[in-house]
Design a protein around this motif. Sequence first.
Motif, PDB file in Angstrom:
ATOM      1  N   ASN A  99      -0.122   4.150  -0.662  1.00 17.68           N
ATOM      2  CA  ASN A  99      -0.768   5.329  -0.297  1.00 17.68           C
ATOM      3  C   ASN A  99      -0.484   5.608   1.475  1.00 17.68           C
ATOM      4  N   LYS A 100      -0.439   4.572   2.036  1.00 15.59           N
ATOM      5  CA  LYS A 100      -0.229   4.687   3.819  1.00 15.59           C
ATOM      6  C   LYS A 100       1.228   5.011   3.869  1.00 15.59           C
ATOM      7  N   SER A 113       0.915  -1.063  -0.125  1.00 16.39           N
ATOM      8  CA  SER A 113      -0.046  -0.099   0.028  1.00 16.39           C
ATOM      9  C   SER A 113       0.836   1.323  -0.181  1.00 16.39           C
TER      10      SER A 113
END
Length: 124
Positions: free
Chosen positions: A89-90, A87
């Motif tokens: 985005n995290k 991920s």
Amino acid sequence: MYVVQFLRTIPGELDEAATIDGCNSFKILIKVLLPILKPTLITVALFQFMWTFTEFQGPLIYISSVEKYPVSIALRMAMDTTSVDFSWNKNIAMSIIGLIPSIVVYFSAQKHFIGGSTAGGIKG
């Protein structure tokens, strides 16, 4: 080291002029040298903050509790590149959150960088 080099560039005539005007050593420090040194001290403090805030190796060696890790180590530990669904985005959000204190400190100290270059001087 940087402050010592800057202090060597300050002309001695400023001290002599302040002594002739009746200032003691403490007043010379407070009224003459400190306004000239202000941008240098702020710059050194800003660099020290940035170096310690983004340090990776020191906290990794000295801090044994995972809850006390700084943002740089927590960000590295959050990256799991072996998984298929990594991920981004995290990790990017965590990076931006980690940058916010540095950006705030930099912009709050920015106005003091140029202020000392005109704070004192000798007319030629």
